[in-house]
Design an enzyme around this catalytic site. Sequence first.
Site, short mmCIF file in Angstrom:
data_model
loop_
_atom_site.label_atom_id
_atom_site.label_comp_id
_atom_site.label_asym_id
_atom_site.label_seq_id
_atom_site.Cartn_x
_atom_site.Cartn_y
_atom_site.Cartn_z
N THR A 43 0.74 -1.31 0.03
CA THR A 43 -0.20 0.04 0.05
C THR A 43 0.76 1.17 -0.02
OG1 THR A 43 -1.82 -1.08 1.03
CG2 THR A 43 -1.83 1.23 1.38
N SER A 89 1.57 -7.52 -0.60
CA SER A 89 2.38 -8.30 0.18
C SER A 89 1.63 -9.68 0.44
CB SER A 89 2.86 -7.85 1.71
OG SER A 89 1.37 -7.75 2.18
N THR A 122 1.36 -4.24 4.42
CA THR A 122 0.95 -4.43 5.76
C THR A 122 0.30 -5.79 5.96
OG1 THR A 122 -1.07 -3.41 5.66
CG2 THR A 122 0.68 -2.04 6.34
N ASP A 123 -0.09 -6.18 4.80
CA ASP A 123 -1.02 -7.62 4.95
C ASP A 123 -0.04 -8.84 5.55
OD1 ASP A 123 -3.20 -6.27 4.05
OD2 ASP A 123 -3.31 -7.47 2.10
#
Length: 362
Positions: A43, A89, A122-123
């Site tokens: 992101t 990610s 961030t995932d």
Amino acid sequence: MRSLNTLLLSLFVAMSSGAPLLKIREEKNSSLPSIKIFGTGGTIASKGSTSATTAGYSVGLTVNDLIEAVPSLAEKANLDYLQVSNVGSNSLNYTHLIPLYHGISEALASDDYAGAVVTHGTDTMEETAFFLDLTINSEKPVCIAGAMRPATATSADGPMNLYQAVSIAASEKSLGRGTMITLNDRIASGFWTTKMNANSLDTFRADEQGYLGYFSNDDVEFYYPPVKPNGWQFFDISNLTDPSEIPEVIILYSYQGLNPELIVKAVKDLGAKGIVLAGSGAGSWTATGSIVNEQLYEEYGIPIVHSRRTADGTVPPDDAPEYAIGSGYLNPQKSRILLQLCLYSGYGMDQIRSVFSGVYGG
């Protein structure tokens, strides 16, 4: 030769994602430390259709774009970068993580760099952070930064997160603290931290273990001296270049009416060399499923780790069946990585039990 092979592998991965490759910045300020930034996408490197778009965006910025958007970085450190990949990610795997590991290891082994920064989605950030924390052999810091809003959003959080990550990596206060995650002014342990909310800016937390420190008014502050977490263990993967050498470990999720044959499929059809169970409560599994699991263990002798599907808590050894292993404080995704590293390192069942027991503090 390994450095050349690692660079070529990184360039291949980056080229396959359409990312610009490598840049060494020639103008150096001798009074500042040098930091190497590794871009992976996410992101923080994404663009939306409008300034109000916070969903449905796509990766479209390079790590150089991110650096150029924060001119004040030049006041903190001399920066070089390597674009390892440029994807969300959720698409990362060991094909990306292995060259990332080698790139960081080689940078930190050099006198040229004081630390490393990774820009990351961030995932699955917590998985990469955990992996690097267990495998990077250096007192120099690694700081992972991401964003919950794309770069085009009003009040995007990525630029400040990147600025803070570089500041943390450049600070002597960060020595000996391993891999850290920084978002939203918080400095958190790569070993413990988990993404707790799918949307909130303040999403990365380790509720039971707490934060390492914070970033305030352009200062890096830590709550206590450097210390390794209970259960931390270094794994030497310096000779690892082929992702297929990492044993397959599959996570299975507990629910009412669970099909007990899923674990059989995972082992017999998918070739799993280890299983992590995201159990209900403190790692419990269905009665029928537990019978099948034990039969499978007796037939194949593969490690079966009981973790939990809840956001926090622990699975102590006494809460796992006698043949199985309790994950301690680790969630399923981190348990998977730890088990993979144990298996790659050739650990037997007793050694694996000991490693996971250490995470519980035993």
